[in-house]
Design a protein around this motif. Structure first.
Motif, short mmCIF file in Angstrom:
data_model
loop_
_atom_site.label_atom_id
_atom_site.label_comp_id
_atom_site.label_asym_id
_atom_site.label_seq_id
_atom_site.Cartn_x
_atom_site.Cartn_y
_atom_site.Cartn_z
N ASP A 1 0.81 -1.22 0.00
CA ASP A 1 0.00 0.00 0.00
C ASP A 1 0.85 1.27 0.00
O ASP A 1 0.33 2.35 -0.27
CB ASP A 1 -0.90 0.04 1.24
CG ASP A 1 -2.10 -0.88 1.13
OD1 ASP A 1 -2.46 -1.24 -0.01
OD2 ASP A 1 -2.67 -1.23 2.17
N ASP A 2 2.12 1.16 0.34
CA ASP A 2 2.91 2.33 0.66
C ASP A 2 3.45 3.06 -0.58
O ASP A 2 3.58 2.49 -1.67
CB ASP A 2 4.08 1.95 1.57
CG ASP A 2 3.60 1.43 2.92
OD1 ASP A 2 2.46 1.77 3.32
OD2 ASP A 2 4.35 0.69 3.56
N LEU A 3 3.76 4.34 -0.37
CA LEU A 3 4.36 5.20 -1.39
C LEU A 3 5.75 5.60 -0.89
O LEU A 3 5.89 6.10 0.23
CB LEU A 3 3.52 6.46 -1.59
CG LEU A 3 2.06 6.25 -2.01
CD1 LEU A 3 1.25 7.51 -1.76
CD2 LEU A 3 1.98 5.86 -3.47
N VAL A 4 6.77 5.40 -1.72
CA VAL A 4 8.15 5.65 -1.30
C VAL A 4 8.80 6.60 -2.29
O VAL A 4 8.68 6.44 -3.50
CB VAL A 4 8.95 4.33 -1.23
CG1 VAL A 4 10.41 4.60 -0.88
CG2 VAL A 4 8.32 3.39 -0.20
N ILE A 5 9.51 7.61 -1.76
CA ILE A 5 10.22 8.56 -2.60
C ILE A 5 11.70 8.62 -2.21
O ILE A 5 12.04 8.61 -1.03
CB ILE A 5 9.58 9.97 -2.51
CG1 ILE A 5 10.38 10.97 -3.37
CG2 ILE A 5 9.44 10.45 -1.07
CD1 ILE A 5 9.70 12.32 -3.53
N PHE A 6 12.57 8.65 -3.23
CA PHE A 6 13.98 8.93 -3.02
C PHE A 6 14.44 9.86 -4.12
O PHE A 6 13.78 9.98 -5.15
CB PHE A 6 14.82 7.65 -2.88
CG PHE A 6 15.01 6.83 -4.13
CD1 PHE A 6 16.27 6.44 -4.54
CD2 PHE A 6 13.92 6.38 -4.89
CE1 PHE A 6 16.47 5.65 -5.67
CE2 PHE A 6 14.11 5.58 -6.01
CZ PHE A 6 15.39 5.22 -6.40
N ALA A 7 15.58 10.57 -3.90
CA ALA A 7 15.91 11.65 -4.82
C ALA A 7 17.33 12.13 -4.65
O ALA A 7 18.01 11.81 -3.67
CB ALA A 7 14.95 12.83 -4.57
N SER A 8 17.77 12.91 -5.63
CA SER A 8 18.96 13.76 -5.56
C SER A 8 20.26 12.98 -5.50
O SER A 8 20.29 11.76 -5.67
CB SER A 8 18.85 14.71 -4.36
OG SER A 8 17.65 15.43 -4.41
N PHE A 9 21.36 13.71 -5.27
CA PHE A 9 22.67 13.07 -5.18
C PHE A 9 22.73 12.11 -4.00
O PHE A 9 23.52 11.16 -4.02
CB PHE A 9 23.77 14.14 -5.04
CG PHE A 9 25.16 13.57 -5.09
CD1 PHE A 9 25.71 13.16 -6.30
CD2 PHE A 9 25.92 13.41 -3.94
CE1 PHE A 9 26.98 12.60 -6.36
CE2 PHE A 9 27.19 12.87 -3.98
CZ PHE A 9 27.72 12.46 -5.20
N TYR A 10 21.89 12.33 -3.01
CA TYR A 10 21.81 11.41 -1.87
C TYR A 10 21.59 9.98 -2.34
O TYR A 10 22.13 9.03 -1.78
CB TYR A 10 20.66 11.85 -0.96
CG TYR A 10 20.64 11.20 0.40
CD1 TYR A 10 21.28 11.78 1.49
CD2 TYR A 10 19.95 10.01 0.62
CE1 TYR A 10 21.25 11.20 2.75
CE2 TYR A 10 19.91 9.43 1.87
CZ TYR A 10 20.56 10.02 2.93
OH TYR A 10 20.52 9.43 4.17
N ALA A 11 20.77 9.82 -3.39
CA ALA A 11 20.45 8.49 -3.90
C ALA A 11 21.54 7.91 -4.78
O ALA A 11 21.46 6.75 -5.21
CB ALA A 11 19.14 8.53 -4.69
N LEU A 12 22.58 8.71 -5.06
CA LEU A 12 23.70 8.28 -5.91
C LEU A 12 25.01 8.18 -5.14
O LEU A 12 25.97 7.58 -5.61
CB LEU A 12 23.90 9.27 -7.06
CG LEU A 12 22.72 9.47 -8.02
CD1 LEU A 12 23.00 10.65 -8.94
CD2 LEU A 12 22.44 8.22 -8.82
N ASN A 13 25.05 8.78 -3.96
CA ASN A 13 26.27 8.88 -3.17
C ASN A 13 26.87 7.50 -2.89
O ASN A 13 26.22 6.65 -2.28
CB ASN A 13 25.95 9.59 -1.85
CG ASN A 13 27.19 9.94 -1.06
OD1 ASN A 13 28.19 9.23 -1.07
ND2 ASN A 13 27.11 11.05 -0.34
N PRO A 14 28.11 7.24 -3.34
CA PRO A 14 28.71 5.91 -3.12
C PRO A 14 28.78 5.49 -1.66
O PRO A 14 28.66 4.30 -1.35
CB PRO A 14 30.11 6.06 -3.73
CG PRO A 14 29.99 7.17 -4.71
CD PRO A 14 28.99 8.12 -4.12
N VAL A 15 28.96 6.45 -0.76
CA VAL A 15 29.03 6.12 0.67
C VAL A 15 27.71 5.58 1.19
O VAL A 15 27.66 4.68 2.03
CB VAL A 15 29.47 7.36 1.48
CG1 VAL A 15 29.43 7.08 2.98
CG2 VAL A 15 30.87 7.81 1.06
N LEU A 16 26.61 6.12 0.66
CA LEU A 16 25.27 5.74 1.12
C LEU A 16 24.66 4.62 0.29
O LEU A 16 23.60 4.09 0.64
CB LEU A 16 24.35 6.96 1.07
CG LEU A 16 24.79 8.17 1.89
CD1 LEU A 16 23.90 9.36 1.58
CD2 LEU A 16 24.75 7.85 3.37
#
Length: 307
Positions: free
Chosen positions: A125-140
């Motif tokens: 049922d849930d809606l999930v959002i991710f974005a930006s350089f945060y979603a590409l950062n190799p550390v994360l």
């Protein structure tokens, strides 16, 4: 109860106009949209039966305390925000130009090892959002991938906003495999004219959708500031005119556009399986929320709709 879950960075934005500070307010791409959704839930609890979760990291400091308090007051749970005693919370200076567009300078503690805390439970049922350089950062990246795999396996709807700033353009080739992986996770992809130019040196949404994006993310929403919004799906190719408004600050405009899409999907009871077959009327209604939220934010110094 449906959950709206965001994964991203939160930061204290100090906004300058004519070299003078105007306001200090918690911000961050995903965070800004979640505040709007939390405020709507608080204002109209009988109409909005959803829970807003934010997954992030902060220092164990005064800025972090301020942001967590702000979250709780605005309808967002802070229990999935990891606090790091050895690190400092991030701050940005946002300098508004004559068009009230922002140029940013960031102050971050790069010793923080993020996304190592608990993630919320996820259902279809849930809606999930991710974005930006945060979603590409190799550390994360290990944490991002682990959570997105969990979300995909649960059958939740995933929304991805590229939000790729031009100061990262020199990394575009290196980050391209990660970017493609993010496209493949999402059910709805949004990109701005600036994102596409920074990544591909090309801003024509039709060319990029046909040559690259449609292979990985079949539903694509393109924005260009005050220009037309373009929607492309396997069965639709249409555009929507953006009403003209007088802006005070464009900070948070795209973030709240995203919030409007998520809110529209919630209000219309749309789930992952229905996304590919939505008709133009349904999309017009949902994008209408996005335009209203974005326009509202542009008319104040806040990063989200006003209380």
């Amino acid at each position: 109860m449906r959950k709206i879950i965001g994964v991203g960075e939160t930061i204290l934005d100090i906004i300058f106009k004519n070299e003078q500070p105007q306001r200090a307010t918690p911000g961050g791409s995903v965070f800004n949209g979640l505040v709007t959704l939390g405020r709507l839930k608080n204002a109209y609890p009988s109409e909005n039966d959803y829970e807003v979760n934010f997954v992030s990291d902060l220092g164990q400091d005064s800025v972090g305390n301020m942001i967590c308090d702000f979250m709780e007051k605005n309808g967002i749970t802070s229990r999935f925000v990891s606090r790091h005693p050895e690190s400092k919370s991030a701050v940005s200076l946002a300098f508004l130009d004559d068009n009230n567009d922002a140029d940013y300078t960031f102050y971050k503690d790069y010793t923080m090892h993020g996304l190592q805390g608990a993630f919320p439970e996820v259902s279809s049922d849930d809606l999930v959002i991710f974005a930006s350089f945060y979603a590409l950062n190799p550390v994360l990246r290990p944490g991002i991938k682990a959570f997105m795999e969990k979300v995909r396996n649960a059958g939740a709807l995933i929304y991805y906003d590229i939000n790729f700033r031009k100061n990262h353009s020199y990394q575009a080739d290196y980050l391209h495999p990660t970017l493609i992986e993010n496209y493949q996770y999402c059910d709805i992809l949004r990109a701005s004219k600036d994102d596409l130019e920074a990544l591909y040196g090309e801003s024509d949404p039709y060319i990029l959708y046909n040559e690259i994006l449609s292979q990985h993310a079949p539903v694509f929403i393109y924005t260009a500031g005050a220009g037309d919004i373009i929607l492309q799906t396997p069965s639709l190719k249409t555009s929507f005119s953006v009403p003209r408004i007088k802006t005070v600050s464009t900070i948070g405009a795209g973030d709240n556009f995203n919030a409007g899409i998520l809110y529209g999907l919630y209000r219309e009871s749309i789930h992952k399986k229905e996304i590919p077959t939505m008709n133009e009327s349904q999309w017009e209604h949902i994008i209408g929320y996005a335009m209203k939220f974005s326009a509202e934010v542009c008319q104040s110094y806040e990063n989200y709709i006003t209380v």
